[in-house]
Design an enzyme around this catalytic site. Structure first.
Site, PDB file in Angstrom:
ATOM      1  N   ASP A  12      61.783  -8.535 -56.155  1.00 35.65           N
ATOM      2  CA  ASP A  12      62.746  -8.834 -54.794  1.00 35.65           C
ATOM      3  C   ASP A  12      64.478  -8.400 -55.294  1.00 35.65           C
ATOM      4  O   ASP A  12      64.333  -9.000 -56.749  1.00 35.65           O
ATOM      5  CB  ASP A  12      62.696  -9.034 -53.440  1.00 35.65           C
ATOM      6  CG  ASP A  12      63.472  -8.941 -52.518  1.00 35.65           C
ATOM      7  OD1 ASP A  12      63.926  -7.726 -51.672  1.00 35.65           O
ATOM      8  OD2 ASP A  12      63.583  -9.529 -51.106  1.00 35.65           O
TER       9      ASP A  12
ATOM     10  N   ASP B 141      64.616  -4.208 -46.009  1.00 36.27           N
ATOM     11  CA  ASP B 141      64.605  -4.863 -44.660  1.00 36.27           C
ATOM     12  C   ASP B 141      65.177  -4.381 -43.442  1.00 36.27           C
ATOM     13  O   ASP B 141      66.016  -3.876 -42.966  1.00 36.27           O
ATOM     14  CB  ASP B 141      65.970  -6.289 -45.271  1.00 36.27           C
ATOM     15  CG  ASP B 141      65.963  -6.805 -46.383  1.00 36.27           C
ATOM     16  OD1 ASP B 141      64.667  -7.046 -47.204  1.00 36.27           O
ATOM     17  OD2 ASP B 141      66.749  -7.484 -46.950  1.00 36.27           O
TER      18      ASP B 141
END
Length: 956
Positions: A557, A632
């Site tokens: 990430d 996200d």
């Protein structure tokens, strides 16, 4: 005071980051702050380039400089405004592609050319000269009367086939190439230019005495070019040498370096690709707003239907009409903006009809302009002619989708964060208690010792091997996050090693670059270095990554890279990667992180086991290293809907292994949205539920027994189809064809499919139209194919193609259709994980087309090693003339299976008088069957032949 309440000496240093984070968390409004990210007007090079007017190109081709070998054309271009010369190279590549490179003829220093993305130097094919005069050159491209026309003044390049122009370069005159230079107001420039001027005059005097034409020839001298260029650019515009955004300053030691080129696509109204953007599948025109931006960024709950940049960047665009599909691959890793305009944009259907009635001669055309901050122009023009040809062409350049372990195609359970080992064990047991299968449970950043990656929290995850062994015992796996920002801490082994080896990215002054991320002050390893990547890979060895086991996989990430206190939440562009600035390599960073991580997983097993690595940031070629997700997102209906075109766009540019956080990362979904998201996610390639730290828990059984049952059913549908999903990924790995694909790929001449992005195909044989509207009582699905039929996979009802079908739905509905003419294998005995189903039997669903034929494939291997190259079963299943047969497509491959065929369901069948099975050993037997006359469904019970052997079933 307990240790947990003791003052944190780093708290003061972390205050700006914490305040920003807490302010967002406590505000209750999760939304992107667009002010954190540049518009084109705030990006100096984009603003400069976009201000150029079409039709005023200063570039002409110097035909006398042309050199043509068997495989390459080179030709100089000159900018008549500043006399700077460029070198154009043109190659004909195998597979119906053309490559065009444009660079400065003699740059002040080398310009960045993207390495490692191409899997090899593309093989070329012969070029030949057809004609030449003072106006231009015509070259043969070999195949199907294709040729390229190079026009001299102004420079223009047209690719033609017969009488048709397939694509034109610089037809609008927007080629621009900002040459590297020294700043005029510096001492070094003044000295250099003075010396150059004196030397110029000396050369001119002596050469002109010997050659009266010398002054004319001198036009090509690099020193003269540089002087003329600098005289031309007396005025220093804002942002050319230094640029400020908010409080961040970006120094540019060689000044402006942007490049730009326009492409015209006659006959084209639909273009696709250039992910990642939260937008429709069909790309929109950008005349009245910002261009699409490609610049990997950590965008906090991104905005929908906006061309702003997101986490990944793949500079590949596909253009399609009913006659042809073409593609453009712009190989540049710097910040890039893409403008799209169309002469049919804004026209209503009525307006287009009026053009037709009035006999308008205007051919539809889409014009595309690429603008990059640095590097060179290196573009691959893929000429199709079909979409599947484009996929093969692009795969030949950047590789195919990595063939994932079968278990990674199953269901993944994740949140930020599972608290401790006991929490992991409880969640794991919950799936068994509620009879919901899953294969992977995930751990986010809180599992580490103070955000130190490759470590475990010594209190919450004290015995990680014990936890992992508990999962091994149930044939399940785990993914743990490993981010590329490294905590600056002299007691942290990873940091000390990277610093001592000099592997950190440097700031412009030569010290290690530091920024803020989850651990506080962090360094950023230079993954563009092969030696750094090799060292990183070595850290995944079991004796280095303590507590890891063979069932632990990795999530990368924050690898855009994310820098909380950096410009646009990323790294300063003037940071240094050896000789290169970060601006040159930015979009490659996440690509390299995933590459090194995947290599680490492969190495730890001695090259035996396939890796599984999820990445947020990506580039062209990232498909070779694993999976991506859409970042996200939020628990909103529009975010559920947008997951479909976002994954479709990625599939078109080679990245098939795509998914979205089921349920939405931010906010809390209501039960209807959660159920619908599970139903949609179960039919997308990467199937993972994930949620933010501050959201309520949402394991599938926490919403009442009815919703648990609905989610269970969706997940179980995924597991029954794993054989088909696995076969599709095998095909993607072999051919480059996307797994999840838009309808127009399979129905290229049907305009009704060109803009559809609320439904999709898995392979060519399953059509899915998820329910993505709140409170929906029905959906309208378009079933393509004038001469085709489609079968509802739940009811077996048959529907004709080429129609919009209204489908009443309830909360349990997932509209899915199987194409008539296909055979799809399923495993109906769903167990707690895919590995537990390894030896279970298959049911074959044979959907007959109007010609009463069908075909399909069955692919089987061990599901996890690289032995799929030599140890596998690949069989052709076909039905014709009332005979269903299984034939070996890979007789040289050695593999056996314990699985058998336990049931055959034939849709659109007639009732036979008897059914005879003949096996490989010549044995014949009669099969029991049932026939549902109302639905024309024939079910053959317990044929029990081995799935890896030859057999035939005859209906009489």
């Amino acid at each position: 005071m307990s240790a947990r309440l003791a003052p944190n000496p780093n708290l003061k240093r972390m205050a700006p980051v914490l305040v920003l984070w807490l302010a967002v968390c406590l505000s209750g409004t999760w939304a992107v702050d667009r002010g954190n990210f540049k518009t084109c007007d705030q990006s100096a090079f984009c603003k400069r380039q976009r201000a150029l007017k079409p039709g005023e190109s200063p570039y002409r081709a110097l035909l006398e400089t042309m050199e043509l070998t068997n495989t390459r054309l080179t030709l100089q271009l000159i900018n008549d405004n500043n006399k700077v010369r460029l070198l154009l190279e043109l190659y004909r590549l195998q597979g119906n592609m053309t490559r065009v490179k444009i660079n400065e003829l003699k740059p002040l220093k080398p310009r960045y050319e993207v390495p490692d993305v191409l899997i090899r130097e593309p093989p070329t094919e012969p070029l030949s000269l057809l004609s030449q005069d003072e106006n231009g050159v015509v070259l043969s491209l070999g195949a199907e009367s294709q040729r390229v026309i190079v026009s001299a003044r102004p420079f223009r390049l047209d690719i033609m086939e017969g009488r048709d122009v397939l694509m034109s370069l610089n037809s609008r005159g927007l080629l621009a190439f900002e040459h590297l230079r020294m700043r005029k107001d510096t001492f070094s420039y003044k000295v250099t230019s003075t010396v150059a001027s004196v030397w110029d005059n000396i050369k001119r005097v002596f050469s002109s005495q010997a050659d009266p034409e010398a002054e004319k020839k001198e036009e090509g001298d690099p020193a003269s070019q540089a002087e003329a260029a600098n005289e031309e650019e007396e005025k220093v515009e804002d942002g050319m040498w230094e640029e400020t955004f908010k409080s961040h300053s970006d120094s540019k030691s060689n000044g402006p370096s942007a490049i730009s080129l326009d492409f015209s696509l006659p006959g084209v109204e639909h273009v696709y690709g250039i992910p990642e953007h939260a937008d429709t599948l069909r790309l929109k025109t950008t005349d009245n707003g910002d261009p699409y931006r490609l610049y990997n960024l950590d965008v906090f709950q991104y905005e929908l239907f906006n061309p702003m940049a997101l986490y990944g960047a793949v500079p590949v665009m596909l253009a399609h009409n009913a006659q042809r599909t073409t593609g453009i691959f712009w190989l540049n890793a710097a910040e890039t903006w893409v403008d799209i305009s169309s002469n049919t944009a804004g026209k209503t259907v009525f307006g287009k009809m009026l053009d037709y009635v009035q006999g308008s001669s205007e051919t539809p055309q889409t014009d595309v302009r690429w603008i990059s901050e640095s590097g060179i122009i290196d573009v691959f023009i893929m000429l199709g002619p079909t979409a599947k040809d484009i996929f093969s062409q692009y795969a030949s350049l950047t590789g195919t989708q990595a063939f994932p372990p079968l278990a990674s195609l199953a269901y993944h359970q994740c949140r930020w964060n599972y608290n401790d080992q006991e929490d992991v064990q409880t969640v794991d047991a919950g799936f068994d208690e509620h009879d919901i299968p899953y294969d992977f449970i995930w751990l986010d950043i809180e599992h580490t010792d103070g955000k130190r990656y490759f470590t475990w929290d010594p209190h919450k995850f004290a015995t990680p091997k014990e936890m992992l062994q508990g999962l091994v015992d149930k044939k399940r796996k785990m993914v743990a996050i490993v981010d590329p920002h490294i905590k600056v801490d002299s007691n942290y082994k990873i940091h000390n090693e990277i610093r001592s080896r000099g592997f950190y990215i440097k700031n412009k002054d030569g010290g290690d670059y530091e920024g803020w991320c989850w651990p506080g002050s962090a360094g950023y390893p230079d993954f563009t270095r092969a030696d750094m990547r090799a060292w990183w890979a070595s850290m995944f060895a079991y004796d280095q990554y303590e507590g890891s086991m063979e069932n632990l996989y990795t999530w990368n990430d924050m690898n855009e890279p994310s820098v909380f206190n950096g410009p646009e939440v990323t790294m300063h562009k003037d940071a240094k990667h050896g000789d290169w600035e970060h601006r040159d390599v930015h979009n490659l960073y996440g690509f390299y992180v995933q590459m090194a991580t995947a290599e680490g997983q492969i190495q730890r097993s001695g090259g035996v086991e396939r890796p599984f690595v999820l990445t947020r940031a990506f580039f062209a070629g990232s498909q070779r290293y694993g999976a991506v997700w859409t970042g996200d997102n939020a628990a909103e209906w529009d975010h559920l809907k947008i997951s479909i075109p976002m994954c479709l766009s990625l599939g078109l540019v080679g990245i098939s292994f795509c998914g979205a956080d089921v349920g939405g990362f931010f906010k809390s979904p209501n039960t209807e949205l959660l159920v619908r998201w599970y139903q949609t996610g179960a039919y997308q390639p990467f199937f993972r539920a994930h949620a933010h730290l501050d959201t309520p828990r949402r394991e599938p059984w926490l919403f009442g027994p009815e919703n648990t049952a609905l989610i269970r059913d969706a997940v179980r549908q995924r597991y029954t189809l794993l054989p088909y999903w696995y076969q599709q990924f095998y095909t993607a790995h072999r051919t480059g064809q996307p797994v999840m694909r838009p309808l127009w790929v399979e129905y290229p001449q049907d305009p009704a499919t060109f803009a559809l992005d609320d439904e999709f195909l898995i392979g060519r044989d399953l059509l899915v139209h998820p329910v993505t509207e709140e409170g929906a009582r029905g959906v309208t699905a378009y079933l393509p194919g004038k001469d085709e039929v489609w079968f509802d996979v739940h009811t077996f009802q048959k529907h004709n193609g080429a129609q919009n079908l209204y489908i009443p739905v309830t909360i349990s509905s997932i509209p899915v259709f199987q194409r008539g003419g296909s055979i799809i294998p399923r495993k109906l005995r769903v167990r707690r994980s895919s590995t537990c189903m390894e030896h279970d039997p298959y049911t074959l669903y044979v959907a007959l087309n109007p010609q009463r034929t069908a075909e399909g494939e069955l692919y089987i291997d061990d599901g996890h090693t690289f032995n799929y190259d030599k140890e596998f079963i690949h069989r052709r299943l076909s039905y014709a003339n009332n005979i269903l047969s299984s034939v070996n497509l890979a007789p040289e491959a050695q593999f056996s299976t314990r699985s058998w065929i336990e049931r055959i369901v034939i849709l659109g069948a007639s009732k036979p008088s008897k059914v005879t099975l003949k096996t490989a050993d010549g044995q014949e037997s009669q099969l029991e069957f049932e026939f549902d006359a109302s639905m024309s469904v024939l079910t053959l019970r317990k044929p029990s032949m081995n799935a890896g052997e030859d057999w035939t079933v005859a209906l009489q």
